[in-house]
Each structure stands twice: as structure tokens, then as C-alpha cells.
Design an enzyme around this catalytic site. Structure first.
Site, PDB file in Angstrom:
ATOM      1  N   GLU A  83       8.107  -0.143 -11.227  1.00  0.00           N
ATOM      2  CA  GLU A  83       7.406   1.058 -10.773  1.00  0.00           C
ATOM      3  C   GLU A  83       8.107   1.660  -9.547  1.00  0.00           C
ATOM      4  OE1 GLU A  83       3.833   0.260  -7.825  1.00  0.00           O
ATOM      5  OE2 GLU A  83       3.389  -0.639  -9.761  1.00  0.00           O
ATOM      6  N   CYS A 115       2.440  -3.402 -12.384  1.00  0.00           N
ATOM      7  CA  CYS A 115       3.059  -4.708 -12.151  1.00  0.00           C
ATOM      8  C   CYS A 115       3.365  -5.506 -13.416  1.00  0.00           C
ATOM      9  CB  CYS A 115       2.173  -5.541 -11.226  1.00  0.00           C
ATOM     10  SG  CYS A 115       2.010  -4.859  -9.564  1.00  0.00           S
ATOM     11  N   THR A 206      -9.947  -3.315  -7.192  1.00  0.00           N
ATOM     12  CA  THR A 206      -8.712  -3.866  -7.758  1.00  0.00           C
ATOM     13  C   THR A 206      -8.881  -5.328  -8.181  1.00  0.00           C
ATOM     14  OG1 THR A 206      -7.870  -4.540  -5.582  1.00  0.00           O
ATOM     15  CG2 THR A 206      -7.303  -2.323  -6.337  1.00  0.00           C
ATOM     16  N   HIS A 239      -0.296 -13.368 -12.290  1.00  0.00           N
ATOM     17  CA  HIS A 239       0.158 -12.315 -11.386  1.00  0.00           C
ATOM     18  C   HIS A 239      -0.365 -12.615  -9.987  1.00  0.00           C
ATOM     19  CE1 HIS A 239       1.506  -8.604  -9.776  1.00  0.00           C
ATOM     20  NE2 HIS A 239       0.281  -8.195  -9.503  1.00  0.00           N
TER      21      HIS A 239
END
Length: 350
Positions: A83, A115, A206, A239
Site C-alpha cells: 500500500e 496489509c 479497527t 497479522h
């Protein structure tokens, strides 16, 4: 309906490689500038003035080639996920393909999915090789993440990347894929609009329903489809936007943190975004034994997760020593202060 993603031809990892920039800034130094005293990580990697996502991806690709030991002309796809590409309009994959000697008989493309752009490229590479369209494909995930000055993202947004060369399962593959699964919804937890320099995020949004919902559902579905439980895995890599989130996922799934810590690097290099789980899995492959099984689940805002089950093979014992290990890059560091960091990351635009 079968949810498991598995090609007809068995596919494995022929070579892997990672790269992390040398420079570091301590979270405490960032906190000193902004008057913050609690930090989600200890320190993070910072790219040098001559480094970007492309150069990071290229170094990782070269390391993957060293371990693969194949002629780069045999690689029929170079797919790059990021990104933070250096060009808004110009593929990064073509530069890397040219630099490693894979052109001109090669497919290239740049992937975007926050991501998980790197694992999205990997899913495509598995399908490409698994369908017998080609024998080798390279998937890369690399980022030089940015956070607005003073925002909590600034403490964690790091730099790094990894590359995986996918090929038919054989005695030359260091590990093979048992299967994979992707879980996606439209969840606007993190974004950056055209012409904006820094991303925006939904703060606590998030975490849930973004990060936790997608990773947990992807992991559970993959295990159900394969008939496996958490006890069948020797390592787990999730992640890692920080240290807390992946350890929380492990606790929810019932995975001991000892299986997560070997691939959990965000505390010392930050969140490398598209490179995060790929670098983490590289670190695990650096120490894993033949027969070990790895649960690998990425996450990308917007939002989605890719989950993989990977089984380590005998070739890892020899091939892991053919290129620098993740630990070598993590321990190779030079600290800078916030002034140099702001200059290197072009934090102040006139």
C-alpha cells in the site's frame, strides 16, 4: 459448498526471503516528542533515504532466489503487494522482475488490499502454479508504512517485506500448502483517499469488527475445512499491527503464546503492513523442523483475511542457510532520533 481453496496440483514454497531496513527509532523517542508515555511496541524499523517498498521487495526477492536455487527465467509471474508503492501509476512488479532477471517472459502485477496485499498475491501465485499454467511464481509483500505525526499509528508503522517463490510440491520445496481460505467483508476500518498523504482509521473499530472478526473466522474455517484443530499446529503467525492483537487472537483460539512468539516481530520492527505475516512466517521457517505445521493468517483493512496451513519439509534444513535470516536483519540496527526520522520519512511537507 466447499470453502477450502486447494489447487489440483500440490504446491509448495521453493524459496523464501525477507528484508528489514537497518534504521530504528524507539517508541520512547516518538513519545518524547508528542508527550506520550505508554507504547504499543518497543521500537520500529525505518527505511533509509534510498529505500522504499520497491527496494525492500527487491532485496527480499533476491534472498528468495538464493534459497530457491532456480534460474529466474523460470519464474513466470512476479506479483507485488503493497500500500506504499513508489509510483501511483507504474507497476512495481516490472522493476523487480527486470532486476532479478525474470523478464521478458513473465506476468507482473501490483496488488492492493491494505496489509494483506502480499498474501493476496500469494493466493494468486498458488492458483497460477496449481493450475499448471506455470511452474514457478513469486509473491512479494513489502511496505514503508506511514502514520500521521502524533497519531498512534506513528508508533507502530514500520518497514519491511518478504518474498515467496511458489512451485510444485517436491523434495526441493521447503514447505507445502495443505490449503487456504479467504474471508472478506466490506468493513471501512482504515483508508486513505486519493491525494491524501496519511491514512485515517476508525480507532477501536479497527479491532472489532475488523481485525478480530476476520482473522478468527478465517482461521476457524480453514481448520474446519482441513479437519484440524489448534493442537495440530506447531506455530501460528497472525497479522501483527502491534503485539497485543495477535496474542489476543491466540488466546481466543486457544493457542499457547509460545507458538506465536517466534513469528511475532512487531514489537521490534513495527507493523510492516503487507510484509507483516510474510516476514513472520519467514522467521518461523528459519527455525522450524521438518514436519512442523504453521497456521498463517493475514489481515487487510477494508477488510479481509487470508489463512494458510503450511507443512515444513526436509529441504528447509539446507535451504534456510543460503540467505540472511530474519534474525540477522532484526539484530542489525542503528538508532536514529525523531529529527532524522522525520527527515527520512518526509514527515513535514512544505
Amino acid at each position: 459448498m466447499r470453502k477450502l481453496l486447494k489447487p489440483k496440483r500440490e504446491v509448495g514454497i521453493v524459496g523464501y526471503g525477507a528484508y528489514v531496513p537497518m534504521y530504528r527509532i524507539k517508541a520512547e523517542e516518538i513519545g518524547r516528542v508528542w508527550g506520550v508515555s505508554s507504547f504499543p511496541i518497543e521500537e520500529k524499523a525505518v527505511p533509509g533515504l534510498d529505500e522504499d517498498a520497491l527496494t525492500i521487495g527487491l532485496e527480499a526477492a533476491r534472498n528468495a532466489l538464493k534459497r530457491a536455487g532456480i534460474d529466474p527465467k523460470l519464474i513466470r509471474a512476479v506479483w507485488f503487494g503493497s500500500e506504499s508503492k513508489p509510483y501511483a501509476v507504474k507497476p512495481t512488479g516490472t522493476v523487480i522482475a527486470e532486476a532479478i532477471g525474470a523478464t521478458p517472459d513473465v506476468s507482473t502485477a501490483d496488488f492492493e488490499f491494505a496489509c494483506k496485499a502480499g498474501t493476496e498475491a500469494l493466493q494468486t501465485a498458488i492458483g497460477f502454479v496449481g493450475s499448471e499454467m506455470a511452474d514457478y511464481a513469486m509473491a512479494i509483500g513489502a511496505d514503508t508504512a506511514q502514520g500521521r505525526p502524533g497519531d498512534h499509528l506513528e508508533f507502530t508503522a514500520g518497514a519491511g517485506g518478504a518474498a515467496f517463490i511458489v512451485g510444485p510440491k517436491s523434495s526441493e520445496t521447503v514447505a507445502y500448502f495443505e490449503g487456504s481460505y479467504s474471508y472478506v467483508t466490506d468493513t471501512p476500518d482504515f483508508w486513505r483517499r486519493q491525494h491524501e498523504h496519511y491514512p485515517r482509521h476508525g480507532n477501536r473499530f479497527t479491532g472489532e469488527p475488523a481485525y478480530f472478526h476476520h482473522i478468527i473466522n478465517a482461521a476457524k474455517t480453514l481448520m474446519e475445512e482441513l479437519g484440524l484443530t489448534v493442537n495440530d499446529f506447531d506455530y501460528a503467525v497472525f497479522h501483527q499491527p502491534n503485539v497485543k492483537f495477535p496474542l489476543t487472537v491466540a488466546k481466543i483460539l486457544g493457542i499457547p503464546k509460545e507458538k506465536v512468539l517466534p513469528g511475532l516481530l512487531s514489537g521490534t520492527i513495527g507493523n510492516t503492513y503487507s510484509g507483516a505475516t510474510m516476514v513472520g512466517v519467514s522467521a518461523v521457517l528459519d527455525i522450524a523442523k521438518p514436519g512442523d505445521r504453521i497456521l498463517w493468517v493475514s489481515f487487510g483493512s477494508g477488510a479481509g483475511s487470508d489463512a494458510f496451513s503450511v507443512v515444513v519439509q526436509d529441504a528447509i534444513e539446507e535451504k534456510r542457510n543460503l540467505a540472511p535470516k530474519v534474525k540477522d536483519y532484526v539484530e542489525r540496527k542503528k538508532y536514529i532520533d525523531y529529527a532524522l526520522y522525520a527527515k527520512a520519512r518526509r514527515k513535514y511537507i512544505l
